[in-house]
Design an enzyme around this catalytic site. Structure first.
Site, PDB file in Angstrom:
ATOM      1  N   ASP A  11       0.882  -1.168   0.000  1.00 14.61           N
ATOM      2  CA  ASP A  11       0.000   0.000   0.000  1.00 14.61           C
ATOM      3  C   ASP A  11       0.920   1.219   0.000  1.00 14.61           C
ATOM      4  OD1 ASP A  11      -1.653   2.121   0.560  1.00 14.61           O
ATOM      5  OD2 ASP A  11      -2.418   1.354   2.468  1.00 14.61           O
ATOM      6  N   LYS A  60       2.840  11.277  -3.492  1.00 11.98           N
ATOM      7  CA  LYS A  60       1.787  10.582  -4.250  1.00 11.98           C
ATOM      8  C   LYS A  60       0.838  11.585  -4.923  1.00 11.98           C
ATOM      9  CE  LYS A  60      -1.847   7.126  -3.358  1.00 11.98           C
ATOM     10  NZ  LYS A  60      -2.315   6.182  -2.349  1.00 11.98           N
ATOM     11  N   GLU A  69      -7.304   0.648  -4.580  1.00  7.28           N
ATOM     12  CA  GLU A  69      -7.345   0.535  -3.116  1.00  7.28           C
ATOM     13  C   GLU A  69      -8.691  -0.007  -2.604  1.00  7.28           C
ATOM     14  OE1 GLU A  69      -6.074   4.471  -2.087  1.00  7.28           O
ATOM     15  OE2 GLU A  69      -4.048   4.080  -2.801  1.00  7.28           O
ATOM     16  N   ASP A  96     -12.840   5.723   2.719  1.00 11.56           N
ATOM     17  CA  ASP A  96     -11.402   5.733   3.028  1.00 11.56           C
ATOM     18  C   ASP A  96     -10.964   7.130   3.480  1.00 11.56           C
ATOM     19  OD1 ASP A  96      -8.653   5.756   2.982  1.00 11.56           O
ATOM     20  OD2 ASP A  96      -8.444   4.696   1.083  1.00 11.56           O
TER      21      ASP A  96
END
Length: 618
Positions: free
Chosen positions: A23, A87, A187, A211
């Site tokens: 992850d 990211k 994800e 999330d």
């Protein structure tokens, strides 16, 4: 194949191949595997340490790189040399992120183009791919240290909304870290797999994955049919997360203690201490009613009720995103079979309650929300390793397929291990004014330069109407049908001119040749990516020289004598840098030329606008 011993804290077992699940998060990253003995997914950690590695990279004066907890301490003391949230930059140009540029404390280069952003640290320039590769390399080494075995294969997760360029950037980062990235998975899909959702052959389910991480929030609605996951919709806020909850608490305390913004910005130590205490308070109040502490003789108090009223507007923003996602997915809340919670911030009881109230059912939160995505990636890795015999592995493409772009680079459209049938497309443009045709050459392989890959086909798109460079929009699409036949199409979108070519299946390679191509790509990954970076820097430099020359030809009268001399010198320096083998030097000279030309380019723009306002054509 050689047998390699694996050692996990609880015991060892001989196993032939280890594929890990990773992850790669905005705030934290981690690695998970399927435990060889109890066959359960487990996040890797050393003894009693955390499985989470902060996604932070620090560069010291001599160019040494540290990642994770060790790098975190430099966020306050050396903000310019400490990179976080890389990211957010993946697959992005400066134009994509300019509205949020102030969020970053390090130097993100504004080169005013559509090319990928670069981060400057000292005299060196790093792409988001480089930065992510440092994090992945740290995760790889950490996993090897814990497992006492080499780790070369991985499944990496990305947000469901990541586009083609962002997914390819993630693959490249893996390759640069010495990992063969077998799959990039969403994800929310990974989180569902960790809960065993979608593992039943016959099930048809609609799932919501909520999330809420450290810095970002996503909600995805998925449809699972016979083990195939389809993203119906995704929504969220890329600048909303647990850090914002902490910030609210800090501001609340500042108000209570009469600390001004000026004081806090002048005193970095106090600012950091308050932030850490706020994080502690947030966690403590998940299971207690009142929090009390002292920082530099300032007493801090916060009750659960006060915290929940502070957090309410943020939580409501996430619920609004849930409403939007449900509407976009064209489903009713009642049709959602399961709600999965992901991200550390979902531990806040008020968050759980709000989500459960909105969906009208209890949420799934029994799996550690920090680890759930990595654990799901490990489940997928296990399926790919062929250990999970329940699963039928669909046909996949053995090698990446792409086309040649400027400078002889390979631009991948369909990455290796993509499921068949599949399709992908990307837009390209011309590099010369009035260019009327474009040659599209299709290659197969894993290397960055086409000369190291295998040529499959070529098609010529002619009849493009004469336009200035950069104006035509040519869409190249690849479609592999169920028989493995690749159809390549090119279409100029403004004029509708179209051409296509068919490439026969299997592409005539033996397993050994495929294996060799894969091995070569890993062995040469570092050199390949360095060559690619140099070619891209040269292309960018050449294009800047052309546009500057063109601009001066048209607008010389707007420039002062001093500006003309400065520009000529900077162009000469860039021209010279293009002959060297140093991408950082080229970027530096590009940056210098941009700095000189920015003021007069803006002046020309202002003048053009004001003359247009007077009713004259520009």
């Amino acid at each position: 194949m050689a047998k390699i011993g694996i050692n996990i804290a609880t015991g060892s077992l001989q196993k032939e191949e280890m594929i890990v699940g990773i992850d790669l998060g905005t705030t934290n990253s981690l690695v998970a595997i399927i435990h060889p003995e109890n066959r359960q997914p487990v996040a890797l950690k050393e003894h009693n340490s955390s499985s989470l590695v902060p996604s932070i990279v620090h560069f010291d004066k001599t160019g040494n790189i540290t990642v994770g907890e060790e790098a975190k301490q430099y966020l306050v003391t050396e903000p310019h040399n400490t990179i976080f949230s890389a990211k957010r930059l993946m697959g992005k140009s400066y134009n994509d992120i300019k509205d949020n540029a102030s969020f970053f404390t390090f130097k993100v280069i504004d080169d005013n183009t559509e090319s990928l952003v670069k981060v400057q640290v000292g005299d060196k320039f790093y792409s988001p791919i480089d930065l992510s590769s440092f994090i992945l390399k740290e995760l790889k080494q950490r996993a090897e240290h814990i497992l006492k075995t080499p780790v070369t294969k991985a499944v990496i997760t990305v947000p469901a909304y990541f586009n083609d360029a962002q997914r390819q950037a993630t693959r490249d980062a893996g390759k640069l870290a010495g990992l063969d990235v077998l799959r990039i998975i969403n994800e929310p899909t990974a989180a569902s797999l960790a809960y065993g959702l979608g593992l039943g052959k016959e099930e048809i389910k609609t799932i919501a994955v909520y999330d809420l991480g450290g810095g970002t929030f996503d909600i995805s609605i998925l449809q699972i049919t016979n083990g195939i996951f389809e993203v119906l919709s995704t929504n969220g806020d890329t600048y909303l997360g647990g850090d914002d909850f902490d910030r609210l608490i800090v501001h609340y305390w500042m108000k209570q203690s009469g600390i001004s913004e000026t004081e806090i910005s002048a005193n970095k130590e106090l600012s950091q201490a308050l932030r850490l205490k706020a994080e502690e308070a947030k966690k403590y109040l998940s299971s207690n009613e009142n929090f009390e502490a002292k920082v530099e003789n300032i007493s801090l108090k916060l009750s659960k009720q006060e915290f929940e009223s502070l957090a309410a507007p943020l939580i409501e923003r996430t619920i609004q995103s849930c409403r939007n996602a449900i509407a976009d997915a064209k489903v009713d809340v009642q049709q959602i079979d399961s709600v999965v919670m992901v991200g550390g911030s979902t531990r806040v009881p008020a968050v759980k309650k709000a989500v459960s109230d909105f969906f009208g059912s209890p949420v799934n939160d029994t799996v550690n929300p920090d680890e759930v995505v990595a654990l799901g990636a490990a489940v997928q890795a296990d399926i790919l390793a062929g250990n999970n015999k329940e699963f039928l592995l669909l046909d996949i493409t053995p090698l990446s397929l792409g086309i040649e772009t400027m400078g002889g680079l390979m631009d991948v459209l369909i990455p290796r291990n993509s499921k068949i049938p599949t399709k992908a497309g990307r837009q390209y443009t011309t590099h010369k004014d009035g260019q009327s045709s474009m040659r599209i050459t299709v290659f197969q392989g894993e290397r960055d330069l086409v000369q190291d890959n295998r040529k499959l086909a070529e098609l010529n798109l002619s009849g493009i109407p004469g336009m200035p460079a950069g104006l035509p929009k040519v869409e190249v699409s690849f479609l592999i049908n169920a028989d493995g036949i690749l159809v390549v199409k090119a279409k100029e979108l403004r004029s509708g001119v179209e051409q296509s070519v068919e490439v026969k299946p299997q592409y005539g390679l033996s397993d050994m040749e495929v294996e060799k191509m894969l091995l070569d790509s890993l062995t040469h990954a570092k050199d390949d990516i360095a060559k690619r970076a140099l070619v891209e820097a040269r292309t960018e430099g050449e294009q800047l020289l052309q546009t500057t020359e063109k601009f001066i030809g048209k607008n010389a009268s707007l420039l002062t004598q001093h500006e003309l001399i400065q520009t000529a010198e900077a162009m000469q320096a860039l021209q010279l840098a293009l002959t060297m083998e140093d991408k950082d030097l080229i970027h530096k000279k590009v940056e210098e030329l941009n700095d000189i030309s920015r003021p007069y380019a803006e002046r020309a723009m202002d003048q053009a606008v004001s003359s247009a306002m007077k009713g004259r054509a520009i």
